[in-house]
Design an enzyme around this catalytic site. Structure first.
Site, PDB file in Angstrom:
ATOM      1  N   ASP A  75      -0.757  38.652   6.308  1.00 46.26           N
ATOM      2  CA  ASP A  75      -0.444  37.947   7.561  1.00 46.26           C
ATOM      3  C   ASP A  75       0.640  36.895   7.328  1.00 46.26           C
ATOM      4  O   ASP A  75       0.498  36.022   6.478  1.00 46.26           O
ATOM      5  CB  ASP A  75      -1.711  37.247   8.077  1.00 46.26           C
ATOM      6  CG  ASP A  75      -1.449  36.452   9.341  1.00 46.26           C
ATOM      7  OD1 ASP A  75      -1.237  37.076  10.402  1.00 46.26           O
ATOM      8  OD2 ASP A  75      -1.442  35.199   9.280  1.00 46.26           O
ATOM      9  N   TYR A 127       6.220  30.419   9.377  1.00 47.44           N
ATOM     10  CA  TYR A 127       5.905  30.182   7.958  1.00 47.44           C
ATOM     11  C   TYR A 127       7.149  30.222   7.079  1.00 47.44           C
ATOM     12  O   TYR A 127       7.042  30.350   5.858  1.00 47.44           O
ATOM     13  CB  TYR A 127       4.901  31.224   7.431  1.00 47.44           C
ATOM     14  CG  TYR A 127       3.560  31.248   8.098  1.00 47.44           C
ATOM     15  CD1 TYR A 127       3.195  30.316   9.059  1.00 47.44           C
ATOM     16  CD2 TYR A 127       2.632  32.231   7.767  1.00 47.44           C
ATOM     17  CE1 TYR A 127       1.958  30.371   9.678  1.00 47.44           C
ATOM     18  CE2 TYR A 127       1.385  32.282   8.366  1.00 47.44           C
ATOM     19  CZ  TYR A 127       1.066  31.355   9.325  1.00 47.44           C
ATOM     20  OH  TYR A 127      -0.165  31.413   9.928  1.00 47.44           O
TER      21      TYR A 127
HETATM   22  N1  NAP Z   1      -2.793  31.452  13.393  1.00 48.54           N
HETATM   23  C1  NAP Z   1      -2.779  30.202  13.003  1.00 48.54           C
HETATM   24  O1  NAP Z   1      -2.521  29.273  13.785  1.00 48.54           O
HETATM   25  C2  NAP Z   1      -3.060  29.906  11.571  1.00 48.54           C
HETATM   26  C3  NAP Z   1      -3.279  28.583  11.153  1.00 48.54           C
HETATM   27  C4  NAP Z   1      -3.588  28.373   9.822  1.00 48.54           C
HETATM   28  C5  NAP Z   1      -3.649  29.454   8.949  1.00 48.54           C
HETATM   29  N2  NAP Z   1      -3.411  30.726   9.388  1.00 48.54           N
HETATM   30  C6  NAP Z   1      -3.463  31.914   8.481  1.00 48.54           C
HETATM   31  O2  NAP Z   1      -4.641  31.849   7.699  1.00 48.54           O
HETATM   32  C7  NAP Z   1      -4.278  31.815   6.327  1.00 48.54           C
HETATM   33  C8  NAP Z   1      -5.275  30.996   5.552  1.00 48.54           C
HETATM   34  O3  NAP Z   1      -5.216  29.636   5.922  1.00 48.54           O
HETATM   35  P1  NAP Z   1      -4.560  28.550   4.957  1.00 48.54           P
HETATM   36  O4  NAP Z   1      -3.736  29.259   3.924  1.00 48.54           O
HETATM   37  O5  NAP Z   1      -3.876  27.579   5.817  1.00 48.54           O
HETATM   38  O6  NAP Z   1      -5.830  27.830   4.342  1.00 48.54           O
HETATM   39  P2  NAP Z   1      -7.143  28.328   3.559  1.00 48.54           P
HETATM   40  O7  NAP Z   1      -7.126  29.787   3.350  1.00 48.54           O
HETATM   41  O8  NAP Z   1      -8.293  27.721   4.265  1.00 48.54           O
HETATM   42  O9  NAP Z   1      -6.949  27.571   2.173  1.00 48.54           O
HETATM   43  C9  NAP Z   1      -5.959  28.028   1.288  1.00 48.54           C
HETATM   44  C10 NAP Z   1      -5.785  27.037   0.151  1.00 48.54           C
HETATM   45  O10 NAP Z   1      -7.010  26.828  -0.541  1.00 48.54           O
HETATM   46  C11 NAP Z   1      -6.764  26.736  -1.939  1.00 48.54           C
HETATM   47  N3  NAP Z   1      -7.448  27.881  -2.577  1.00 48.54           N
HETATM   48  C12 NAP Z   1      -7.378  29.191  -2.209  1.00 48.54           C
HETATM   49  N4  NAP Z   1      -8.103  29.962  -3.028  1.00 48.54           N
HETATM   50  C13 NAP Z   1      -8.643  29.136  -3.934  1.00 48.54           C
HETATM   51  C14 NAP Z   1      -9.475  29.372  -5.046  1.00 48.54           C
HETATM   52  N5  NAP Z   1      -9.862  30.603  -5.363  1.00 48.54           N
HETATM   53  N6  NAP Z   1      -9.869  28.292  -5.769  1.00 48.54           N
HETATM   54  C15 NAP Z   1      -9.467  27.046  -5.452  1.00 48.54           C
HETATM   55  N7  NAP Z   1      -8.646  26.780  -4.409  1.00 48.54           N
HETATM   56  C16 NAP Z   1      -8.239  27.813  -3.663  1.00 48.54           C
HETATM   57  C17 NAP Z   1      -5.251  26.868  -2.148  1.00 48.54           C
HETATM   58  O11 NAP Z   1      -4.623  25.585  -2.158  1.00 48.54           O
HETATM   59  P3  NAP Z   1      -4.684  24.574  -3.413  1.00 48.54           P
HETATM   60  O12 NAP Z   1      -4.900  25.387  -4.671  1.00 48.54           O
HETATM   61  O13 NAP Z   1      -3.360  23.873  -3.384  1.00 48.54           O
HETATM   62  O14 NAP Z   1      -5.802  23.662  -3.075  1.00 48.54           O
HETATM   63  C18 NAP Z   1      -4.824  27.586  -0.885  1.00 48.54           C
HETATM   64  O15 NAP Z   1      -3.493  27.314  -0.527  1.00 48.54           O
HETATM   65  C19 NAP Z   1      -2.843  31.242   6.342  1.00 48.54           C
HETATM   66  O16 NAP Z   1      -2.173  31.442   5.120  1.00 48.54           O
HETATM   67  C20 NAP Z   1      -2.289  31.960   7.512  1.00 48.54           C
HETATM   68  O17 NAP Z   1      -1.937  33.292   7.203  1.00 48.54           O
HETATM   69  C21 NAP Z   1      -3.142  30.950  10.689  1.00 48.54           C
END
Ligand code: NAP
Length: 306
Positions: free
Chosen positions: A51, A56
């Site tokens: 996604d 982004y």
């Molecule tokens: N539609 C929308 O409005 C919207 C809004 C937000 C997100 N999204 C989508 O949803 C996806 C996921 O959300 P997000 O990336 O914002 O946040 P998330 O998935 O809630 O958190 C991701 C962050 O958590 C940490 N992490 C991930 N796996 C880990 C692990 N195994 N161990 C330790 N830390 C870990 C990493 O950062 P650190 O290692 O730096 O801590 C990573 O960047 C986005 O990438 C995007 O595609 C959509």
């Protein structure tokens, strides 16, 4: 990897998807080569839903490089339009995305946020035309509430919604998810780790670098952070009792609901992606679910400041 139906025609996707917001460097610096290895590690592990979004930047262009050498054919590629949701706006945005991604079509094209300035039915009609042109196979919404979805339906029968859903923000459970279930709208859950709060890694007083969006989010500061650290610590104990990490429990818990087709997780390294994979097979006893409810009971639903 496990797969679930996303689209009513039977199209399936992996229950864990790769969210590529961090690949653009928005959660701290990210080398292009790292972005490429994360994407390829995910696809090699059986994750097929990738996604991204116009917003982004530069994630789409980085993905374009990662998806060379036969990787594009192995994934269900989703992107989104933001800002101008007029017919011309969505057409131009999709064409830009196709150029950035270096592909002829995406599998799913989504409206990033509801914006009443653009009639929902007309935007969906415009997306349906892009589908007819073969530029996207399916189209959908993101962050749409029930009233937005109802309005959008009068334009075209869109296929998916991408709401924020995690253990610390469960607002969609009341109406959005039941509506999607009733109408056969595929659900992609975003922000499953609450941007890192549900990793248990961040302690009170943690300072994020300026290029990390979390430096500006109030939920990562002061009392607010202290509260979430406390909740995460209690959840972490329960995860340890199950022999899994909090990250794996937070993702697996979202998949307890059959209406959730895919959980979109962000990653900063291939190792983080590999940790996510286990979540596809996590199951919960009714006692564990009850213990989780007790821990989450005092967590405010509307925690988010963005
Ligand atoms: N539609 C929308 O409005 C919207 C809004 C937000 C997100 N999204 C989508 O949803 C996806 C996921 O959300 P997000 O990336 O914002 O946040 P998330 O998935 O809630 O958190 C991701 C962050 O958590 C940490 N992490 C991930 N796996 C880990 C692990 N195994 N161990 C330790 N830390 C870990 C990493 O950062 P650190 O290692 O730096 O801590 C990573 O960047 C986005 O990438 C995007 O595609 C959509």
């Amino acid at each position: 990897m496990r797969y679930r139906q996303l689209i009513r025609d039977g199209t399936q996707v992996s229950v864990i998807g790769l969210g590529t917001w961090p690949l653009g460097g928005h959660m701290g610096e990210m080398e292009v080569e790292t972005a490429i290895s994360i994407t390829r590690a995910a696809i090699d592990a059986g994750i097929n839903l990738i996604d991204t979004a116009q917003a982004y930047h530069p994630s789409e262009a980085r993905l374009g490089r990662a998806l060379r050498d036969g990787y594009r054919e192995r994934c269900f590629l989703a992107s989104k339009v933001i800002g101008d949701y007029s017919a011309a706006g969505v057409q131009n945005a999709l064409e830009d995305s196709l150029r950035n991604l270096n592909v002829d079509y995406v599998d799913l094209y989504q409206v990033h946020h509801p914006d009443p300035a653009y009639p929902f039915d007309q935007t969906m009609e415009a997306l349906e035309r892009l589908q007819e042109q073969g530029k996207t196979r399916y189209f959908g919404a993101s962050n749409f509430g029930v009233e937005h979805m109802e309005a959008a339906f009068s334009g075209a029968r869109f296929h998916t919604n991408q709401p924020r859903y995690n253990m610390l923000d469960r607002r969609v459970e009341a109406e959005v998810l039941p509506f999607c279930e009733r109408h056969g709208i595929g659900v992609l859950a975003h922000s499953p780790l609450a941007k890192g709060l549900l990793t248990g890694r961040y302690r009170v007083g943690h300072k994020f670098p300026d290029d990390d969006e979390r430096a500006r989010l109030s939920r990562f500061q002061g009392e607010s952070l202290a509260h979430y650290v406390d909740v995460a610590d209690r959840l972490k104990e329960l995860a340890a009792d199950k022999g899994i990490s909090l990250v794996q429990m937070a993702i697996g818990w979202l998949l307890r609901l059959p209406v959730v087709s895919c959980v979109l997780v962000g990653a900063k390294s291939p190792e983080q992606v590999r940790e996510h994979l286990v979540a596809a097979d996590v199951t919960f006893s009714s006692d564990e679910l009850a213990r989780i409810e007790t821990i989450l009971e005092n967590t405010p639903g509307a925690m988010y400041d963005s």
